[in-house]
Design an enzyme around this catalytic site. Structure first.
Site, PDB file in Angstrom:
ATOM      1  CB  CYS A  45      -5.677  -0.467   4.687  1.00 34.07           C
ATOM      2  SG  CYS A  45      -5.365   0.040   2.980  1.00 34.07           S
TER       3      CYS A  45
ATOM      4  CG  ASP B  24      -0.751   3.969   5.332  1.00 30.12           C
ATOM      5  OD1 ASP B  24       0.162   4.470   6.024  1.00 30.12           O
ATOM      6  OD2 ASP B  24      -1.947   3.946   5.694  1.00 30.12           O
TER       7      ASP B  24
ATOM      8  CB  CYS C 103      -0.903  -0.010   1.235  1.00 28.96           C
ATOM      9  SG  CYS C 103      -2.067   1.377   1.264  1.00 28.96           S
TER      10      CYS C 103
ATOM     11  CG  HIS D 185      -1.583  -1.169   5.938  1.00 23.74           C
ATOM     12  ND1 HIS D 185      -2.077  -0.140   6.704  1.00 23.74           N
ATOM     13  CD2 HIS D 185      -1.751  -0.781   4.651  1.00 23.74           C
ATOM     14  CE1 HIS D 185      -2.512   0.832   5.910  1.00 23.74           C
ATOM     15  NE2 HIS D 185      -2.336   0.465   4.654  1.00 23.74           N
TER      16      HIS D 185
ATOM     17  NE  ARG E 117      -0.683   4.775   8.816  1.00 26.71           N
ATOM     18  CZ  ARG E 117      -1.953   4.541   9.149  1.00 26.71           C
ATOM     19  NH1 ARG E 117      -2.348   4.761  10.387  1.00 26.71           N
ATOM     20  NH2 ARG E 117      -2.815   4.105   8.261  1.00 26.71           N
TER      21      ARG E 117
HETATM   22 ZN    ZN Z   1      -3.383   1.156   3.028  1.00 25.59          ZN
END
Ligand code: ZN
Length: 210
Positions: free
Chosen positions: A100, A43, A41, A97, A45
């Protein structure tokens, strides 16, 4: 984090690498031979290299919203083809994750404009597993389970690719993982592709002749 700091850090990073190996950048620029393709992803993090403990040159990375593998997405499909045919990676990891945002957005029936077609692929995963998901009363647990099922479905999408099928016959392995943001743990979903694909092999077995 600001722009000046990024360039200052770059100078420190260069010095650290040259100090430990004077040939570092000669070796780095000579070419890549990663054994892993990581699909994760976007993302902020969930950083691929940090998560895997990988150094430059060790992992070929593709990231998008909710770690999707969509057949008509030329970006992902090109990454898969390059990784399998040219880099000849030994492992493909699809890593989702918990928490998400892409998965969460797809669970809410709301018009999200330009993102609708992308999120529709996640909504389709929900539809495929609606019985199981709707039986989970706790919303957080249902959300986590959709993250896992989405990884499973994207792994299946990887396996639908004919070049991946041919490479799997020669030892390539596909893995479905989830990163737990709440604990930091990396979880192997231990997907059994032979079992998952057992009922659909007849239509998805499209690997080209060697
Ligand atoms: Zn995500």
């Amino acid at each position: 984090m600001d722009i000046e700091k990024i360039f200052a850090h770059n100078q420190v990073w260069i010095k650290e690498h040259i100090d430990s190996n004077p040939n570092f950048f000669d070796e780095l620029s000579a070419g890549q031979n990663p054994e892993f393709l990581y699909i994760g992803c976007s993302d902020s993090r969930v950083t691929a290299e940090e998560l895997l403990g990988a150094k430059p040159g060790e992992v070929f990375v593709h990231r998008n919203i909710a770690n999707m593998v969509v057949g008509l997405d030329l970006n992902t499909t090109s990454v898969l083809a390059y990784a399998v045919e040219h880099l000849q990676v030994k492992h493909i990891v699809v890593c989702g994750h918990y928490n998400c945002g892409g998965i969460k957005s797809a669970m809410i029936p709301k018009d999200l404009g330009i993102m609708n077609p992308w999120l529709r692929n996640i909504r389709d995963v929900y539809r495929l597993h609606a019985d199981e998901l709707n039986s989970i009363e706790n919303e957080a647990m249902r959300y986590n389970r959709l993250v896992e099922l989405n990884v499973q479905e994207q792994c299946i999408n990887v396996v639908k690719n004919p070049f991946v099928q041919r490479a799997m016959a020669n030892g390539l392995r596909v893995h479905g993982w989830v990163f737990d943001l709440f604990t930091g743990k990396l979880i192997d979903l231990a997907l059994d592709f032979d079992k998952i694909l057992e009922n659909i092999k007849e239509i998805y077995d499209i690997k080209p002749n060697a």
